[in-house]
Scaffold this active site. Structure first.
Site, PDB file in Angstrom:
ATOM      1  N   SER A 118      44.846  44.331  33.432  1.00 50.27           N
ATOM      2  CA  SER A 118      44.603  43.056  34.098  1.00 50.27           C
ATOM      3  C   SER A 118      44.601  43.167  35.614  1.00 50.27           C
ATOM      4  CB  SER A 118      45.656  42.027  33.654  1.00 50.27           C
ATOM      5  OG  SER A 118      45.617  41.838  32.257  1.00 50.27           O
ATOM      6  N   HIS A 169      48.442  40.627  38.215  1.00 47.13           N
ATOM      7  CA  HIS A 169      47.237  39.864  38.512  1.00 47.13           C
ATOM      8  C   HIS A 169      47.106  39.603  40.011  1.00 47.13           C
ATOM      9  CE1 HIS A 169      46.898  38.053  34.180  1.00 47.13           C
ATOM     10  NE2 HIS A 169      47.124  39.358  34.177  1.00 47.13           N
TER      11      HIS A 169
END
Length: 301
Positions: free
Chosen positions: A206, A252
């Protein structure tokens, strides 16, 4: 530029032999190739940007006096255009899928050995069998970037890699695109290592995918495209990041910030200093990630 001597002049004043064309030894000439300096006759000489070149040098280069690679089409960021603009994306996708299958088929110990873990924790059983980054297992910062456990997790990440990666690879070139992916993933791992609980495991691509998302926004802004689609996609992903449980938001955010910074350096670098600026942007993100990792390790030691 040398001029061809008058016809019939075989030996100039001083008794030195007049040069002869290397491809036609029976022809005298005063013209030489600007690249290899071999004598060439009027039939063999090929006009270049400066002077003339011989046929051999033209075949090896572009006919302009430069190396063949000098005139290859370039991407927006200065990379070389490739026949397959998704090659690196396909390789990264393949690596993620292979690791997913291998880990799924292997004992759980393999997953524990590859996941991002800040400090040793005591699973049961057996206790005390796993060490973390603070104990010197630095590789976890990278291996965790290619690690997934659930089908939905790898499915979403690989869709993001395919949709975002292909256009970015085509726009940046293979080397720059690969640097963007790996450094964004490393920055996400570094921020997770810094902020998350030391014994909290983390895994997934991610961070790298968010880096591609941030770079896509920068690229679209650079090309004056409509920013609304990518901004909406970014907003939705951030909402999911901070509202859904079990998501390492640190990865993230770290990947997103790194992707934006690297992309700014890649697509806004001035042409005359392009390589230096692009390398500097990548080095800045790498050094910042290393500094974060070192600081966290010292605090946990």
């Amino acid at each position: 530029m040398d001029q061809q001597p008058p016809a019939g002049r075989g030996v100039p004043e001083g008794g030195e032999a007049v040069p002869r064309c290397y491809r036609h030894p029976d022809r005298e000439t005063g013209i030489s190739c600007t690249r290899c300096e071999r004598p060439i006759c009027t039939e063999c000489m090929v006009s270049a940007s400066v002077g003339f070149q011989c046929p051999d040098c033209v075949r090896q280069g572009s006919g302009t006096g430069h190396h063949p690679a000098a005139n290859r089409p370039r991407t927006l960021a200065g990379g070389t255009m490739a026949a397959d603009p998704r090659l690196i994306t396909k390789i990264l996708l393949g690596i993620n899928l292979v690791v997913f299958v291998v880990v799924a088929a292997a004992p759980e110990s393999l997953l524990n050995d590859l996941v991002l873990l800040g400090r040793a924790w005591d699973p049961t059983p057996p206790p005390g069998s796993i060490e973390g980054i603070a104990e010197g297992q630095w590789y976890r910062l990278v291996t965790s970037m290619f690690l997934h456990q659930e089908v939905w997790h790898i499915g979403f990440n690989m869709l993001g890699l395919w949709w975002l990666g292909g256009p970015l690879e085509a726009a940046l070139g293979r080397v720059r695109y690969l640097a963007l992916y790996l450094l964004s993933g490393l920055a996400g791992s570094a921020l997770t290592y810094l902020i998350a609980a030391p014994n909290q495991p983390s895994l997934g691509a991610s961070g790298a995918i968010f880096g591609l998302l941030g770079a896509t926004a920068v690229l679209m802004r650079r090309m004056n495209y409509d920013m609304r689609p990518v901004l909406i996609l970014l907003a939705l992903n951030l909402v999911f990041t901070f509202t859904m449980g079990g998501i390492a938001w640190e990865a993230h955010v770290g990947g997103l910030v790194a992707g934006v910074l690297i992309a700014i350096g890649l697509v806004h670098a001035p042409r005359e200093h392009r390589t230096a600026v692009q390398a500097g942007a990548c080095a800045l993100v790498l050094l910042a990630s290393v500094a974060i990792i070192a600081a966290r390790t010292m605090s946990l030691s």
